[in-house]
Write a protein that holds these residues in place. Sequence first.
Motif, PDB file in Angstrom:
ATOM      1  N   THR A 121      50.302  49.781  37.952  1.00 20.85           N
ATOM      2  CA  THR A 121      49.919  49.749  36.759  1.00 20.85           C
ATOM      3  C   THR A 121      50.816  49.452  35.568  1.00 20.85           C
ATOM      4  O   THR A 121      50.774  48.483  34.809  1.00 20.85           O
ATOM      5  CB  THR A 121      48.722  50.722  36.520  1.00 20.85           C
ATOM      6  N   ASP A 122      51.731  50.428  35.650  1.00 20.75           N
ATOM      7  CA  ASP A 122      52.696  50.631  34.531  1.00 20.75           C
ATOM      8  C   ASP A 122      53.946  49.539  34.831  1.00 20.75           C
ATOM      9  O   ASP A 122      54.806  49.370  33.898  1.00 20.75           O
ATOM     10  CB  ASP A 122      52.874  51.677  34.228  1.00 20.75           C
ATOM     11  N   HIS A 123      54.131  48.801  36.095  1.00 21.44           N
ATOM     12  CA  HIS A 123      55.118  47.992  36.023  1.00 21.44           C
ATOM     13  C   HIS A 123      54.969  46.797  36.312  1.00 21.44           C
ATOM     14  O   HIS A 123      54.541  46.067  35.502  1.00 21.44           O
ATOM     15  CB  HIS A 123      55.871  48.656  37.381  1.00 21.44           C
ATOM     16  N   CYS A 124      54.556  46.211  37.577  1.00 25.96           N
ATOM     17  CA  CYS A 124      54.404  44.753  37.529  1.00 25.96           C
ATOM     18  C   CYS A 124      52.979  44.254  37.244  1.00 25.96           C
ATOM     19  O   CYS A 124      52.900  43.047  36.889  1.00 25.96           O
ATOM     20  CB  CYS A 124      54.743  44.342  39.259  1.00 25.96           C
ATOM     21  N   VAL A 125      52.192  45.061  37.285  1.00 26.66           N
ATOM     22  CA  VAL A 125      50.717  44.610  36.937  1.00 26.66           C
ATOM     23  C   VAL A 125      50.612  44.724  35.432  1.00 26.66           C
ATOM     24  O   VAL A 125      50.366  43.482  34.807  1.00 26.66           O
ATOM     25  CB  VAL A 125      49.565  45.809  37.513  1.00 26.66           C
ATOM     26  N   SER A 126      51.413  45.624  34.641  1.00 21.16           N
ATOM     27  CA  SER A 126      51.544  45.391  33.275  1.00 21.16           C
ATOM     28  C   SER A 126      52.409  44.418  32.833  1.00 21.16           C
ATOM     29  O   SER A 126      51.957  43.588  31.897  1.00 21.16           O
ATOM     30  CB  SER A 126      52.100  46.744  32.702  1.00 21.16           C
ATOM     31  N   TYR A 137      46.275  32.713  28.713  1.00 21.52           N
ATOM     32  CA  TYR A 137      45.074  32.671  29.996  1.00 21.52           C
ATOM     33  C   TYR A 137      44.259  33.673  29.270  1.00 21.52           C
ATOM     34  O   TYR A 137      44.500  34.613  28.978  1.00 21.52           O
ATOM     35  CB  TYR A 137      45.758  33.088  31.133  1.00 21.52           C
ATOM     36  N   THR A 138      42.822  33.343  29.617  1.00 16.05           N
ATOM     37  CA  THR A 138      41.885  34.541  29.559  1.00 16.05           C
ATOM     38  C   THR A 138      42.052  35.388  30.549  1.00 16.05           C
ATOM     39  O   THR A 138      41.992  35.236  32.004  1.00 16.05           O
ATOM     40  CB  THR A 138      40.594  33.753  29.632  1.00 16.05           C
ATOM     41  N   THR A 139      42.455  36.618  30.460  1.00 20.46           N
ATOM     42  CA  THR A 139      42.903  37.440  31.396  1.00 20.46           C
ATOM     43  C   THR A 139      42.160  38.859  31.538  1.00 20.46           C
ATOM     44  O   THR A 139      41.935  39.421  30.508  1.00 20.46           O
ATOM     45  CB  THR A 139      44.246  37.941  31.159  1.00 20.46           C
ATOM     46  N   PHE A 140      41.597  39.122  32.745  1.00 17.91           N
ATOM     47  CA  PHE A 140      40.776  40.308  33.121  1.00 17.91           C
ATOM     48  C   PHE A 140      41.811  41.134  33.983  1.00 17.91           C
ATOM     49  O   PHE A 140      42.304  40.569  34.959  1.00 17.91           O
ATOM     50  CB  PHE A 140      39.545  40.050  33.832  1.00 17.91           C
ATOM     51  N   LEU A 141      41.777  42.318  33.603  1.00 15.36           N
ATOM     52  CA  LEU A 141      42.595  43.231  34.613  1.00 15.36           C
ATOM     53  C   LEU A 141      41.553  44.364  35.216  1.00 15.36           C
ATOM     54  O   LEU A 141      41.021  44.884  34.260  1.00 15.36           O
ATOM     55  CB  LEU A 141      43.772  44.060  33.690  1.00 15.36           C
ATOM     56  N   VAL A 142      41.761  44.566  36.364  1.00 13.34           N
ATOM     57  CA  VAL A 142      40.647  45.436  37.087  1.00 13.34           C
ATOM     58  C   VAL A 142      41.169  46.801  37.116  1.00 13.34           C
ATOM     59  O   VAL A 142      42.280  47.153  38.135  1.00 13.34           O
ATOM     60  CB  VAL A 142      40.185  44.911  38.256  1.00 13.34           C
ATOM     61  N   SER A 143      40.710  47.754  36.396  1.00 15.10           N
ATOM     62  CA  SER A 143      41.125  48.934  36.122  1.00 15.10           C
ATOM     63  C   SER A 143      41.107  49.837  37.564  1.00 15.10           C
ATOM     64  O   SER A 143      42.111  50.303  37.982  1.00 15.10           O
ATOM     65  CB  SER A 143      40.553  49.706  35.008  1.00 15.10           C
ATOM     66  N   SER A 171      47.149  50.298  26.680  1.00 18.12           N
ATOM     67  CA  SER A 171      48.285  49.329  25.832  1.00 18.12           C
ATOM     68  C   SER A 171      47.867  47.946  26.127  1.00 18.12           C
ATOM     69  O   SER A 171      48.150  47.119  25.079  1.00 18.12           O
ATOM     70  CB  SER A 171      49.523  49.604  26.241  1.00 18.12           C
ATOM     71  N   LEU A 172      47.102  47.761  27.161  1.00 22.29           N
ATOM     72  CA  LEU A 172      46.753  46.185  27.518  1.00 22.29           C
ATOM     73  C   LEU A 172      45.597  45.729  26.872  1.00 22.29           C
ATOM     74  O   LEU A 172      45.345  44.617  26.669  1.00 22.29           O
ATOM     75  CB  LEU A 172      46.968  45.954  28.974  1.00 22.29           C
ATOM     76  N   VAL A 179      40.190  44.810  30.120  1.00 19.02           N
ATOM     77  CA  VAL A 179      40.054  45.863  31.183  1.00 19.02           C
ATOM     78  C   VAL A 179      38.840  46.022  31.409  1.00 19.02           C
ATOM     79  O   VAL A 179      37.874  46.321  30.731  1.00 19.02           O
ATOM     80  CB  VAL A 179      40.825  46.946  30.685  1.00 19.02           C
ATOM     81  N   VAL A 180      38.447  45.674  32.536  1.00 22.64           N
ATOM     82  CA  VAL A 180      37.204  45.851  33.565  1.00 22.64           C
ATOM     83  C   VAL A 180      37.371  46.539  34.593  1.00 22.64           C
ATOM     84  O   VAL A 180      38.314  46.988  35.127  1.00 22.64           O
ATOM     85  CB  VAL A 180      36.504  44.375  33.517  1.00 22.64           C
TER      86      VAL A 180
END
Length: 190
Positions: A121-126, A137-143, A171-172, A179-180
């Motif tokens: 989460t805190d490295h490459c995903v972030s 981009y319209t971006t959705f991050l799946v928690s 933070s994102l 975040v979803v």
Amino acid sequence: MSISKSNNPALILIDIQKAFDNIEYWGGQRNNLNAESNAGELLTLWREHNLPVFHIRHCSSNPNSLLHETKEGNQFKDIVKPTGEETIIKKNVNSAFIGTDLKERLDNANISTLVIVGLTTDHCVSTTTRMAGNFGYTTFLVSDATATFNKKGLDGQTFSAELIHETALASLNEEFATVVTTDFIKQNIQ
């Protein structure tokens, strides 16, 4: 808010690799043990709807790293193993956009919506999520389809994986991405 299949949203699976099964190596504790299972559910959904999938593989340039291409840990976990027609992007830094053709591939396919899952989460995903947002981009991050490990602070204090995960997401959210949850995506893809 819904995610339209007609917009051809891409599922970006970041670094879901066998090396991350070595919890001791990465920090001694991990949060969200269902992250890969949730990512696998979304991958199945994307495949059912014939939507674009991009598998990101971290290939460390350090020959001693568990993520080096010569190590078993470099392989994708079976639960999200790519099929022959799915795109694999190799990277050696935190962002899936740096030193790769990911942006070019997305733009050439007229993809403007991204759904991001993976490790950590805190490295490459972030880092990838931040760049996706900055690129527009319209971006959705799946928690619940992301996870991380404990971290040591500058004074040696241990910060829990869950705290690191939650602060990275905070933070994102609403800055670089929305975040979803996995259930949100499953219920709102139309």
